[in-house]
Scaffold this active site. Structure first.
Site, PDB file in Angstrom:
ATOM      1  N   SER A  21      48.979 -42.288  21.749  1.00  0.00           N
ATOM      2  CA  SER A  21      48.279 -41.500  23.193  1.00  0.00           C
ATOM      3  C   SER A  21      47.740 -42.458  23.841  1.00  0.00           C
ATOM      4  O   SER A  21      46.851 -43.263  23.429  1.00  0.00           O
ATOM      5  CB  SER A  21      47.280 -40.239  22.894  1.00  0.00           C
ATOM      6  OG  SER A  21      46.853 -39.870  23.963  1.00  0.00           O
ATOM      7  N   LEU A  73      39.808 -40.964  30.028  1.00  0.00           N
ATOM      8  CA  LEU A  73      40.746 -39.623  29.941  1.00  0.00           C
ATOM      9  C   LEU A  73      41.371 -39.068  31.151  1.00  0.00           C
ATOM     10  O   LEU A  73      41.334 -38.066  31.458  1.00  0.00           O
ATOM     11  CB  LEU A  73      40.077 -38.405  29.282  1.00  0.00           C
ATOM     12  CG  LEU A  73      39.432 -38.558  27.800  1.00  0.00           C
ATOM     13  CD1 LEU A  73      38.542 -37.225  27.283  1.00  0.00           C
ATOM     14  CD2 LEU A  73      40.699 -38.932  26.722  1.00  0.00           C
ATOM     15  N   ASN A 100      48.125 -34.523  22.621  1.00  0.00           N
ATOM     16  CA  ASN A 100      46.913 -35.011  22.332  1.00  0.00           C
ATOM     17  C   ASN A 100      45.914 -34.346  23.308  1.00  0.00           C
ATOM     18  O   ASN A 100      46.024 -34.287  24.326  1.00  0.00           O
ATOM     19  CB  ASN A 100      46.760 -36.547  22.570  1.00  0.00           C
ATOM     20  CG  ASN A 100      45.522 -37.160  22.181  1.00  0.00           C
ATOM     21  OD1 ASN A 100      44.305 -37.064  23.073  1.00  0.00           O
ATOM     22  ND2 ASN A 100      45.364 -37.958  21.269  1.00  0.00           N
ATOM     23  N   ASN A 128      41.669 -35.122  19.884  1.00  0.00           N
ATOM     24  CA  ASN A 128      40.982 -36.399  20.237  1.00  0.00           C
ATOM     25  C   ASN A 128      39.339 -36.384  20.366  1.00  0.00           C
ATOM     26  O   ASN A 128      38.772 -36.166  21.312  1.00  0.00           O
ATOM     27  CB  ASN A 128      41.650 -37.112  21.443  1.00  0.00           C
ATOM     28  CG  ASN A 128      40.852 -38.439  21.531  1.00  0.00           C
ATOM     29  OD1 ASN A 128      39.942 -39.140  20.593  1.00  0.00           O
ATOM     30  ND2 ASN A 128      41.080 -39.206  22.518  1.00  0.00           N
ATOM     31  N   CYS A 131      37.067 -40.127  21.577  1.00  0.00           N
ATOM     32  CA  CYS A 131      37.174 -41.253  22.700  1.00  0.00           C
ATOM     33  C   CYS A 131      35.979 -41.820  22.878  1.00  0.00           C
ATOM     34  O   CYS A 131      34.846 -41.056  23.136  1.00  0.00           O
ATOM     35  CB  CYS A 131      37.571 -40.228  23.945  1.00  0.00           C
ATOM     36  SG  CYS A 131      37.490 -41.495  25.420  1.00  0.00           S
ATOM     37  N   ILE A 192      42.653 -45.095  13.213  1.00  0.00           N
ATOM     38  CA  ILE A 192      41.666 -45.016  13.742  1.00  0.00           C
ATOM     39  C   ILE A 192      41.862 -45.022  15.259  1.00  0.00           C
ATOM     40  O   ILE A 192      42.899 -45.570  15.833  1.00  0.00           O
ATOM     41  CB  ILE A 192      40.633 -46.228  13.577  1.00  0.00           C
ATOM     42  CG1 ILE A 192      41.272 -47.705  13.922  1.00  0.00           C
ATOM     43  CG2 ILE A 192      40.247 -45.969  12.144  1.00  0.00           C
ATOM     44  CD1 ILE A 192      40.488 -48.956  13.578  1.00  0.00           C
ATOM     45  N   GLY A 218      44.412 -53.289  19.813  1.00  0.00           N
ATOM     46  CA  GLY A 218      45.368 -54.547  19.657  1.00  0.00           C
ATOM     47  C   GLY A 218      45.352 -55.250  18.340  1.00  0.00           C
ATOM     48  O   GLY A 218      44.512 -54.853  17.352  1.00  0.00           O
ATOM     49  N   GLY A 245      46.177 -51.701  16.028  1.00  0.00           N
ATOM     50  CA  GLY A 245      46.597 -52.967  15.857  1.00  0.00           C
ATOM     51  C   GLY A 245      48.072 -52.971  15.188  1.00  0.00           C
ATOM     52  O   GLY A 245      48.334 -54.122  15.108  1.00  0.00           O
ATOM     53  N   GLY A 266      49.999 -48.407  19.365  1.00  0.00           N
ATOM     54  CA  GLY A 266      49.146 -48.385  20.690  1.00  0.00           C
ATOM     55  C   GLY A 266      49.459 -49.778  21.555  1.00  0.00           C
ATOM     56  O   GLY A 266      50.398 -49.611  22.080  1.00  0.00           O
TER      57      GLY A 266
HETATM   58  C1  SIN Z   1      40.234 -43.268  27.388  1.00  0.00           C
HETATM   59  O1  SIN Z   1      41.086 -42.561  27.949  1.00  0.00           O
HETATM   60  O2  SIN Z   1      39.340 -43.488  27.764  1.00  0.00           O
HETATM   61  C2  SIN Z   1      40.949 -43.423  25.916  1.00  0.00           C
HETATM   62  C3  SIN Z   1      41.274 -42.397  25.244  1.00  0.00           C
HETATM   63  C4  SIN Z   1      40.462 -42.938  23.766  1.00  0.00           C
HETATM   64  O3  SIN Z   1      40.483 -43.781  23.441  1.00  0.00           O
HETATM   65  O4  SIN Z   1      40.418 -41.839  23.079  1.00  0.00           O
END
Ligand code: SIN
Length: 303
Positions: A21, A73, A100, A128, A131, A192, A218, A245, A266
């Protein structure tokens, strides 16, 4: 022929490769690069009750072997996802997707999960709770077992689809949080999420990211993620989607040997939009080299 199929809570996937996501939108941009129906599935951008513009910019910082994001988000809100994005996805993706969901309160998670679990294209709800970008300091529902269990139990009550709780690495014991979610009724776990990190712009002597800190992802985090998947798999019986990663077919094999049933990719999608296709194409020859006939047979064999 190599059997790459895996089964997540009764949902059979052709292979374990799933874009994570937040790096794949709703698949619309990627479908122009390759036929995304080769994927096991994909997890779409985290959906909240209301539309969200996200955090102030700058909200991306480059790092060695990775990146920091503080997106916050950003998404069009659940109404638009259900009335526009899902019908659109069904025109180019013919497999169940992973929805998600994000939120600021237990009731928001419940609202989004209940509505999205009604959608026929949704195979799994990924909750989720981790975040790091929605509260200053990165605190979230995944920060302690009790609040993680509270969201899990509330979402479990309303969801018609399997729920996977997405866990944070920014805790002392991810296994304790994982066990609490399992006891509260989680069908599976995703882990994770990103590691809290920051960069400083030395010319301005200020944090690069407007929100100061963000989530580091990453290739650099792969060993950390692998260790957490390994520890969590030893602590619970429910299936795990491993991520963090992952960038190669070998990484996918390692994640599965550590205990992941499926593997999400990701940040690497942002560097190389073809990475998932390349991994799917490379897996059969790597399996042959390692004498693996069925990928499902290696789940957790390194335990
Ligand atoms: C975000 O939209 O800030 C990233 C979402 C996340 O890391 O859960």
């Amino acid at each position: 022929m190599a059997d790459m199929s895996v089964t997540l809570c009764g949902l059979k996937l052709d292979n374990p490769v799933i874009p994570a996501s937040g790096v794949f939108g709703y698949g619309a941009e990627f479908k122009d690069f390759y036929d995304i129906n080769i994927l096991g599935s994909f997890s779409f951008k985290g959906t909240t009750k209301e539309p969200r513009f996200g955090n102030p910019t700058p909200r991306i910082a480059e790092c060695c072997c990775g990146m920091i994001n503080s997106i916050g988000l950003q998404n069009p809100g659940i109404e638009a996802v259900i009335s526009e994005e899902l019908p659109n996805i069904s025109t180019y993706f013919k497999k169940p997707v992973i929805a998600n969901v994000g939120g600021y309160s237990v009731s928001e998670f419940v609202y989004c999960a209940e509505m999205l679990s009604e959608a026929p294209q949704v195979g799994i709800i990924e909750v989720n709770i981790s975040c790091p970008n929605i509260h200053r300091g990165g605190a979230n529902f995944a920060s302690d077992p009790k609040s993680a269990a509270e969201v899990t139990a509330a979402v479990r009550k309303v969801s018609k689809k399997p729920i996977f709780i997405k866990l944070s690495p920014n805790v002392t014991s991810i296994a304790d949080v994982a066990r609490a979610c399992e006891d509260a009724g989680a069908d599976g776990l995703s882990l994770i999420n990103t590691l809290l990190g920051m960069r400083i712009d030395i010319k301005r002597a200020r944090p690069v990211i407007a929100n100061k800190a963000g989530g580091f992802s990453g290739r650099a985090i792969f060993p950390v993620a692998l260790r957490m998947v390994y520890d969590t798999a030893a602590a619970v019986k429910i299936p795990i989607m491993g991520m963090g990663g992952v960038a190669t077919a070998k990484d996918v094999i390692e994640m599965m040997m550590a205990g992941a049933t499926a593997v999400q990719i990701g940040a690497e999608n942002l560097r190389n939009p073809f990475v998932c296709k390349e991994i799917i194409e490379e897996l059969p020859s790597l399996m042959a080299e390692l004498n693996i006939e069925r990928l499902a047979d290696i789940i957790g064999i390194a335990q």
